[in-house]
Design a protein around this motif. Structure first.
Motif, PDB file in Angstrom:
ATOM      1  N   UNK A  54       0.766  -1.138   0.092  1.00  0.00           N
ATOM      2  CA  UNK A  54      -0.043  -0.045   0.076  1.00  0.00           C
ATOM      3  C   UNK A  54       0.755   1.232   0.040  1.00  0.00           C
ATOM      4  N   UNK A  55       1.861   1.166   0.825  1.00  0.00           N
ATOM      5  CA  UNK A  55       2.692   2.496   0.888  1.00  0.00           C
ATOM      6  C   UNK A  55       3.764   2.573  -0.326  1.00  0.00           C
ATOM      7  N   UNK A  56       4.213   1.555  -0.996  1.00  0.00           N
ATOM      8  CA  UNK A  56       4.608   1.733  -2.459  1.00  0.00           C
ATOM      9  C   UNK A  56       3.816   2.060  -3.663  1.00  0.00           C
ATOM     10  N   UNK A  57       2.501   1.543  -3.382  1.00  0.00           N
ATOM     11  CA  UNK A  57       1.602   2.029  -4.298  1.00  0.00           C
ATOM     12  C   UNK A  57       1.218   3.584  -4.578  1.00  0.00           C
ATOM     13  N   UNK A  58       1.273   4.029  -3.122  1.00  0.00           N
ATOM     14  CA  UNK A  58       1.005   5.306  -2.810  1.00  0.00           C
ATOM     15  C   UNK A  58       2.233   6.309  -3.449  1.00  0.00           C
ATOM     16  N   UNK A  59       3.454   5.616  -3.177  1.00  0.00           N
ATOM     17  CA  UNK A  59       4.579   6.591  -3.602  1.00  0.00           C
ATOM     18  C   UNK A  59       4.522   6.404  -5.105  1.00  0.00           C
ATOM     19  N   UNK A  60       4.275   5.363  -5.760  1.00  0.00           N
ATOM     20  CA  UNK A  60       4.245   5.395  -7.435  1.00  0.00           C
ATOM     21  C   UNK A  60       3.229   6.286  -7.900  1.00  0.00           C
ATOM     22  N   UNK A  61       1.988   6.346  -7.201  1.00  0.00           N
ATOM     23  CA  UNK A  61       0.853   7.007  -7.719  1.00  0.00           C
ATOM     24  C   UNK A  61       1.302   8.652  -7.643  1.00  0.00           C
ATOM     25  N   UNK A  62       1.864   8.717  -6.322  1.00  0.00           N
ATOM     26  CA  UNK A  62       2.617  10.209  -6.422  1.00  0.00           C
ATOM     27  C   UNK A  62       3.329  10.890  -7.388  1.00  0.00           C
ATOM     28  N   UNK A  63       4.488   9.779  -7.731  1.00  0.00           N
ATOM     29  CA  UNK A  63       5.530  10.014  -8.749  1.00  0.00           C
ATOM     30  C   UNK A  63       4.860  10.215 -10.098  1.00  0.00           C
ATOM     31  N   UNK A  64       3.648   9.341 -10.520  1.00  0.00           N
ATOM     32  CA  UNK A  64       3.009   9.429 -11.863  1.00  0.00           C
ATOM     33  C   UNK A  64       2.223  10.718 -11.540  1.00  0.00           C
ATOM     34  N   UNK A  65       1.809  11.092 -10.605  1.00  0.00           N
ATOM     35  CA  UNK A  65       1.128  12.510 -10.838  1.00  0.00           C
ATOM     36  C   UNK A  65       1.969  13.575 -10.738  1.00  0.00           C
ATOM     37  N   UNK A  66       2.998  13.390 -10.621  1.00  0.00           N
ATOM     38  CA  UNK A  66       4.266  14.254 -10.650  1.00  0.00           C
ATOM     39  C   UNK A  66       5.043  14.130 -12.383  1.00  0.00           C
ATOM     40  N   UNK A  67       4.583  13.051 -12.993  1.00  0.00           N
ATOM     41  CA  UNK A  67       5.139  13.086 -14.173  1.00  0.00           C
ATOM     42  C   UNK A  67       6.091  11.866 -14.556  1.00  0.00           C
ATOM     43  N   UNK A  68       6.266  11.052 -13.529  1.00  0.00           N
ATOM     44  CA  UNK A  68       6.912   9.887 -13.621  1.00  0.00           C
ATOM     45  C   UNK A  68       6.357   8.989 -14.997  1.00  0.00           C
ATOM     46  N   UNK A  69       6.752   8.494 -15.948  1.00  0.00           N
ATOM     47  CA  UNK A  69       6.446   7.805 -16.980  1.00  0.00           C
ATOM     48  C   UNK A  69       5.858   6.420 -16.743  1.00  0.00           C
TER      49      UNK A  69
END
Length: 126
Positions: A54-69
């Motif tokens: 769950x914590x990793x998924x949150x981190x990845x979603x945040x990164x995607x929202x900031x433009x991580x492809x």
């Protein structure tokens, strides 16, 4: 290469984990080290795999929202950031201690010639 039961259990519990038929795969040594640190902290009861996922998924979603492809090459960067967050949240180390350690590693990297092992020294923490 034989995989350990804990590594296999982690790979099975974390569906997004880069893996092959034998278990987790890593492109760089630091990725394997970050994986091993998370595995060790899980084995010590710091977090469950569902909590980690769950914590990793949150981190990845945040990164995607900031433009991580989300091309897969940043997965272990997110893994490491999640590890740092949980360690701070659980009170194992403060965010300040983690930042001080990151800075020490940066200093050690800067003075180490390419291809040589990086060794932390007391002055790196100054």
């Amino acid at each position: 290469m034989t995989r350990t039961a804990p590594a296999t259990a982690a790979a099975n519990a974390l569906p997004g984990l880069p893996r092959d038929a034998d278990g987790p795969v890593f492109r760089e040594p630091w990725e394997a080290q970050a994986f091993a640190m998370a595995l060790a902290l899980h084995e010590r009861g710091l977090f469950t795999w569902p909590e980690w996922a769950a914590a990793l998924a949150r981190r990845i979603r945040l990164a995607q929202a900031e433009g991580d492809p989300d091309s897969g090459d940043t997965y272990y960067h997110h893994w490491l950031a999640t590890l740092e967050t949980l360690v701070a949240e659980k009170g194992v180390a403060s965010a300040e201690t983690l930042e001080r350690t990151v800075q020490a590693w940066d200093r050690a990297c800067e003075r180490t010639p390419h291809g040589r092992p990086i060794v932390l020294q007391p002055q790196d923490f100054a």
